[in-house]
Design an enzyme around this catalytic site. Sequence first.
Site, PDB file in Angstrom:
ATOM      1  N   GLY A   7      -4.689  -1.378   4.644  1.00  0.00           N
ATOM      2  CA  GLY A   7      -5.784  -1.211   3.701  1.00  0.00           C
ATOM      3  C   GLY A   7      -5.963   0.208   3.208  1.00  0.00           C
ATOM      4  CB  CYS A  10      -3.268  -0.091  -5.785  1.00  0.00           C
ATOM      5  SG  CYS A  10      -2.650   1.299  -4.856  1.00  0.00           S
ATOM      6  N   GLY A  50      11.050  -2.391   7.447  1.00  0.00           N
ATOM      7  CA  GLY A  50      12.049  -2.373   8.500  1.00  0.00           C
ATOM      8  C   GLY A  50      13.369  -2.994   8.072  1.00  0.00           C
ATOM      9  N   GLY A 109      13.619   1.396   2.660  1.00  0.00           N
ATOM     10  CA  GLY A 109      13.526   0.052   3.210  1.00  0.00           C
ATOM     11  C   GLY A 109      14.512  -0.148   4.345  1.00  0.00           C
ATOM     12  N   GLY A 110      14.067  -0.001   5.579  1.00  0.00           N
ATOM     13  CA  GLY A 110      14.908  -0.302   6.735  1.00  0.00           C
ATOM     14  C   GLY A 110      15.974   0.709   7.050  1.00  0.00           C
TER      15      GLY A 110
END
Length: 328
Positions: free
Chosen positions: A73, A131, A218, A245-246
Amino acid sequence: MSDRMRTRLGDLELPNPILTASGCGGTGRELAQFTDLSRLGAFVTTSVMAQPRAGRPTPRMVETPAGLLTAMGLPGPGIDTFLERDLPWLTEQGVRTIVSLAGNTVEEFGELARRLRGVPGVAAIEVNVACPNVEDRGRMFAWHPRASAAVVRAVRANSRVPVIAKLAPDVTDIVTIALACVDAGADALTLINTMVGMAIDTDTLRPALAGVSGGLSGPAVRPVAVRCVYQVHAALPTTPIIGVGGVATGLDALEFVLAGASAVAVGTTLFHDPSAGTRILRELEDALAARRLTLADAVGLAHKPAGYVPPQVRPEEPVPGETKENLP
């Protein structure tokens, strides 16, 4: 670190391509206990908003077999505290700081960018368009080309540093949204934000997150992120891309570079290996050296036809029978 690892994001030149991902490094003080942040290409802040936010109720983080689900959040102290406390500390440490911005209206994004204009220590702005848009029934800006472009345009109009749009993968055509953001003034793109996911606790028989769904990050998302980078680079080959990303190893980072990323951000891995950034940087440099490539050679190389050899590449040792006189 040699010049072979230098890269650019618009007008921003970085000594190397390894960044932190927004939201994964706290204020910077947390990571600084384990690694020298000034050795990274840049530190990307947690998304800064106009007012302080407590974030969503707990539980707001759950592990999955190949990643992490979070529904934080966007908690944070707000722009005033960031400018008074966090940014000066990063600047004192010699950290190149990319400030992530988040907002609920186009005007809020524009005002945040205005507050940062001319402030020492701001190397670039990353626009978190993932958002909720309160003026459009809470639908994310990142889901629509026109809404994403409006946010980028507002930030660009109020900023004198490079503007980077961070895009979400949960869309029908990420290339269309990337094109809209670049047309609106984005100097670079970050691909990707988290993917929307969900987990159910089989003991309580209820959603594992208080917010029900959250952002998946991840290793599970890396193939999706690489695909997005590859597609967008094919459409916008001159636009710098930050792949995220990962990323857990130097070879993970190399995969993004080959797909078209000029820089790579490390995120979820930092939660269990807070010094991973400098390790991944070493591994990436070694991987490029083993392939006799500079970083610039490797960016987008996967798009080239089989057998293509970058013109900058030269053998470190002459082949048998070769002399300096007959070298090209």
